[in-house]
Design a protein around this motif. Structure first.
Motif, PDB file in Angstrom:
ATOM      1  N   HIS A  27      51.874  26.761  27.668  1.00 55.85           N
ATOM      2  CA  HIS A  27      51.592  25.572  26.872  1.00 55.85           C
ATOM      3  C   HIS A  27      52.923  24.919  26.515  1.00 55.85           C
ATOM      4  CE1 HIS A  27      47.436  27.099  25.310  1.00 55.85           C
ATOM      5  NE2 HIS A  27      47.654  27.451  26.567  1.00 55.85           N
ATOM      6  N   ALA A  28      53.000  23.609  26.700  1.00 55.95           N
ATOM      7  CA  ALA A  28      54.246  22.892  26.393  1.00 55.95           C
ATOM      8  C   ALA A  28      53.920  21.493  25.899  1.00 55.95           C
ATOM      9  CB  ALA A  28      55.134  22.799  27.628  1.00 55.95           C
ATOM     10  N   ALA A  29      54.675  21.045  24.901  1.00 51.38           N
ATOM     11  CA  ALA A  29      54.547  19.654  24.469  1.00 51.38           C
ATOM     12  C   ALA A  29      54.908  18.751  25.641  1.00 51.38           C
ATOM     13  CB  ALA A  29      55.471  19.379  23.283  1.00 51.38           C
ATOM     14  N   SER A  30      54.158  17.674  25.816  1.00 59.15           N
ATOM     15  CA  SER A  30      54.395  16.772  26.946  1.00 59.15           C
ATOM     16  C   SER A  30      55.827  16.248  26.975  1.00 59.15           C
ATOM     17  CB  SER A  30      53.413  15.601  26.903  1.00 59.15           C
ATOM     18  OG  SER A  30      52.108  16.065  27.184  1.00 59.15           O
ATOM     19  N   GLY A  31      56.446  16.122  25.825  1.00 59.75           N
ATOM     20  CA  GLY A  31      57.826  15.637  25.769  1.00 59.75           C
ATOM     21  C   GLY A  31      58.866  16.694  26.085  1.00 59.75           C
ATOM     22  N   ASN A  32      58.452  17.931  26.186  1.00 54.01           N
ATOM     23  CA  ASN A  32      59.394  19.026  26.430  1.00 54.01           C
ATOM     24  C   ASN A  32      59.577  19.206  27.943  1.00 54.01           C
ATOM     25  OD1 ASN A  32      60.924  21.338  26.477  1.00 54.01           O
ATOM     26  ND2 ASN A  32      59.663  22.446  24.996  1.00 54.01           N
TER      27      ASN A  32
END
Length: 191
Positions: A133-138
């Protein structure tokens, strides 16, 4: 005790345990702002006692077979780590994650450590589905998911509130047969 070499650059993957609390805290303090851009990892570890409590919580989760922390040391200095969470061997699912201080970025440490962790989860523990899982901005985190051969399953729109901002979360995964096939291909390319 294990120490797994991550290559010829002096990097190692080792257990991250309660007795590492002072070193863990110093590491977090060096990278707190960078690490905390998209996730609250380590935010509760603000002194030695709270760092011990954080590591103890993961030791307890490891004992319950539901999560684990593994530190990455570079030239004898803790610089980051990889972890399992939501580990469910019975159902064959787990989530993996990572963190890294800024001075250690750009060396492939997370990708190398994560390959070892996923190999262990799939081959030793029988995990069928590994999620990321990752923030889209990361973008660095998403790049690791791609390097690991994961597939983007979807986006949870604005599901994660962090520092007063709602972030989309991308869910990536790799299934055991895909992982094995990719590892076999990469092994063939090495020869």
């Amino acid at each position: 005790m294990y120490a797994i070499s991550l290559g010829d650059d002096g990097a190692e993957l080792r257990p991250l345990e309660v007795w590492h609390a002072e070193e863990f805290l110093a590491h977090l303090d060096r990278g707190r702002e960078f690490i905390g851009q998209f996730i609250p990892f380590g935010s509760q570890a603000t002194d030695v006692d709270s760092a011990k409590a954080t590591l103890q919580r993961y030791a307890d989760l490891r004992a319950a077979d539901s999560a684990s922390y593994h530190g990455i040391w570079l030239d004898g200095k803790l610089v980051g780590g990889v972890l399992t969470l939501n580990f469910d061997a019975e159902r064959g699912n787990c989530e993996v994650g990572c963190w890294l201080e800024p001075a250690a970025t750009g060396r492939g440490l997370i990708t190398r450590a994560m390959r070892i962790l996923i190999d262990w989860a799939v081959e030793e523990r029988g995990i069928h589905r590994v999620e990321w899982h990752a923030a889209s901005g990361n973008q660095p985190s998403i790049a690791v998911a791609r390097r690991l051969g994961m597939t983007r399953d979807g986006v949870l729109r604005q599901n994660h509130l962090h520092h007063g901002v709602r972030h989309d979360t991308e869910v990536w995964s790799v299934l055991a047969p895909e992982w094995r096939a990719a590892r076999a291909r990469s092994g063939q390319n090495d020869h």
